[in-house]
Design a protein around this motif. Structure first.
Motif, PDB file in Angstrom:
ATOM      1  N   CYS A  27      12.528   2.034  42.654  1.00 29.21           N
ATOM      2  CA  CYS A  27      13.543   1.252  43.351  1.00 29.21           C
ATOM      3  C   CYS A  27      13.528  -0.192  42.859  1.00 29.21           C
ATOM      4  O   CYS A  27      12.470  -0.742  42.540  1.00 29.21           O
ATOM      5  CB  CYS A  27      13.278   1.308  44.854  1.00 29.21           C
ATOM      6  SG  CYS A  27      14.565   0.501  45.825  1.00 29.21           S
ATOM      7  N   HIS A  38      14.119  -2.675  44.719  1.00 26.73           N
ATOM      8  CA  HIS A  38      13.637  -3.509  45.818  1.00 26.73           C
ATOM      9  C   HIS A  38      12.127  -3.681  45.729  1.00 26.73           C
ATOM     10  O   HIS A  38      11.617  -4.784  45.557  1.00 26.73           O
ATOM     11  CB  HIS A  38      14.055  -2.878  47.157  1.00 26.73           C
ATOM     12  CG  HIS A  38      13.580  -3.621  48.359  1.00 26.73           C
ATOM     13  ND1 HIS A  38      13.172  -2.972  49.493  1.00 26.73           N
ATOM     14  CD2 HIS A  38      13.444  -4.944  48.584  1.00 26.73           C
ATOM     15  CE1 HIS A  38      12.816  -3.891  50.383  1.00 26.73           C
ATOM     16  NE2 HIS A  38      12.972  -5.075  49.864  1.00 26.73           N
ATOM     17  N   ILE A  39      11.422  -2.595  45.853  1.00 25.39           N
ATOM     18  CA  ILE A  39       9.970  -2.539  45.724  1.00 25.39           C
ATOM     19  C   ILE A  39       9.720  -1.377  44.764  1.00 25.39           C
ATOM     20  O   ILE A  39      10.381  -0.348  44.884  1.00 25.39           O
ATOM     21  CB  ILE A  39       9.298  -2.264  47.095  1.00 25.39           C
ATOM     22  CG1 ILE A  39       9.555  -3.439  48.051  1.00 25.39           C
ATOM     23  CG2 ILE A  39       7.809  -2.018  46.942  1.00 25.39           C
ATOM     24  CD1 ILE A  39       9.143  -3.162  49.489  1.00 25.39           C
ATOM     25  N   VAL A  60       8.712   1.481  44.239  1.00 26.95           N
ATOM     26  CA  VAL A  60       8.239   2.777  44.748  1.00 26.95           C
ATOM     27  C   VAL A  60       9.197   3.858  44.278  1.00 26.95           C
ATOM     28  O   VAL A  60      10.340   3.585  43.912  1.00 26.95           O
ATOM     29  CB  VAL A  60       8.152   2.790  46.294  1.00 26.95           C
ATOM     30  CG1 VAL A  60       7.153   1.757  46.777  1.00 26.95           C
ATOM     31  CG2 VAL A  60       9.521   2.545  46.922  1.00 26.95           C
ATOM     32  N   CYS A  64      17.584   5.257  48.023  1.00 33.17           N
ATOM     33  CA  CYS A  64      16.129   5.134  48.081  1.00 33.17           C
ATOM     34  C   CYS A  64      15.647   5.551  49.466  1.00 33.17           C
ATOM     35  O   CYS A  64      16.189   5.105  50.481  1.00 33.17           O
ATOM     36  CB  CYS A  64      15.731   3.687  47.794  1.00 33.17           C
ATOM     37  SG  CYS A  64      13.954   3.414  48.004  1.00 33.17           S
ATOM     38  N   THR A 121      12.998   4.761  51.028  1.00 33.10           N
ATOM     39  CA  THR A 121      12.172   3.814  51.779  1.00 33.10           C
ATOM     40  C   THR A 121      13.003   2.900  52.678  1.00 33.10           C
ATOM     41  O   THR A 121      12.780   2.851  53.888  1.00 33.10           O
ATOM     42  CB  THR A 121      11.299   2.995  50.821  1.00 33.10           C
ATOM     43  OG1 THR A 121      10.517   3.905  50.052  1.00 33.10           O
ATOM     44  CG2 THR A 121      10.363   2.070  51.586  1.00 33.10           C
ATOM     45  N   HIS A 122      13.970   2.174  52.112  1.00 33.40           N
ATOM     46  CA  HIS A 122      14.803   1.280  52.937  1.00 33.40           C
ATOM     47  C   HIS A 122      16.287   1.510  52.712  1.00 33.40           C
ATOM     48  O   HIS A 122      17.104   0.687  53.095  1.00 33.40           O
ATOM     49  CB  HIS A 122      14.485  -0.194  52.665  1.00 33.40           C
ATOM     50  CG  HIS A 122      13.042  -0.548  52.768  1.00 33.40           C
ATOM     51  ND1 HIS A 122      12.300  -0.991  51.702  1.00 33.40           N
ATOM     52  CD2 HIS A 122      12.198  -0.490  53.830  1.00 33.40           C
ATOM     53  CE1 HIS A 122      11.046  -1.215  52.093  1.00 33.40           C
ATOM     54  NE2 HIS A 122      10.954  -0.914  53.366  1.00 33.40           N
ATOM     55  N   GLY A 123      16.643   2.566  52.045  1.00 32.86           N
ATOM     56  CA  GLY A 123      18.050   2.963  51.967  1.00 32.86           C
ATOM     57  C   GLY A 123      18.909   2.255  50.932  1.00 32.86           C
ATOM     58  O   GLY A 123      20.135   2.328  51.016  1.00 32.86           O
ATOM     59  N   ALA A 124      18.320   1.590  49.957  1.00 34.37           N
ATOM     60  CA  ALA A 124      19.143   0.997  48.900  1.00 34.37           C
ATOM     61  C   ALA A 124      20.008   2.088  48.278  1.00 34.37           C
ATOM     62  O   ALA A 124      19.540   3.198  48.016  1.00 34.37           O
ATOM     63  CB  ALA A 124      18.260   0.353  47.830  1.00 34.37           C
ATOM     64  N   PRO A 153      18.728  -3.793  50.449  1.00 32.66           N
ATOM     65  CA  PRO A 153      17.969  -5.034  50.232  1.00 32.66           C
ATOM     66  C   PRO A 153      17.973  -5.535  48.794  1.00 32.66           C
ATOM     67  O   PRO A 153      17.645  -6.697  48.557  1.00 32.66           O
ATOM     68  CB  PRO A 153      16.551  -4.663  50.690  1.00 32.66           C
ATOM     69  CG  PRO A 153      16.497  -3.180  50.610  1.00 32.66           C
ATOM     70  CD  PRO A 153      17.879  -2.684  50.888  1.00 32.66           C
TER      71      PRO A 153
END
Ligand code: FES
Length: 114
Positions: A50, A52-53, A55, A74, A76-79, A92
């Motif tokens: 990702c 964002h981060i 992962v 993604c 993890t946070h939905g990007a 994000p």
């Protein structure tokens, strides 16, 4: 090292907006996770990381698309990323992009171009 092709999967394993196939690519000393999906009739490859981060994106192995099969998402946070460009349109890391990996579909097989 000379560029080469490595087999990822049969082309038939990638259906439009469906599950992706994971593979790995070597970048320097690192072995990185990557994936291919089919969208717009073509195969697209990206690092499984990702913007964002760093992962992995798939919430279950190979599940990169949203429920509508239109965007990569993604876990993890939905990007949310466009599957052809890898450009993040929501989330994000909006405005950033996934890292493309060179892939090729040829004679019913999908290859990674190292
Ligand atoms: S790690 Fe992917 S959206 Fe945050």
């Amino acid at each position: 090292m000379a560029a080469g092709k490595r087999l990822i999967c049969d082309a038939a394993a990638l259906v439009e907006g469906g599950e992706g196939v994971r593979f790995t690519v070597r970048r320097g000393d690192e072995e990185l996770s990557a994936f291919v999906v089919r969208f717009g009739g073509l195969v697209h490859g990206f690092l499984n990381r990702c913007a964002h981060i760093p992962v992995e994106m798939d919430w279950q192995e190979g599940r990169f698309f949203d429920s509508g099969g239109l965007y990569l998402i993604c876990s993890t946070h939905g990007a949310t990323y466009h599957p052809e460009s890898g450009f993040c349109i929501r989330g994000p890391c909006k405005g950033q992009s996934l890292t493309r990996v060179a892939v090729e579909e040829l004679d019913g097989k999908v290859y990674c171009i190292d």
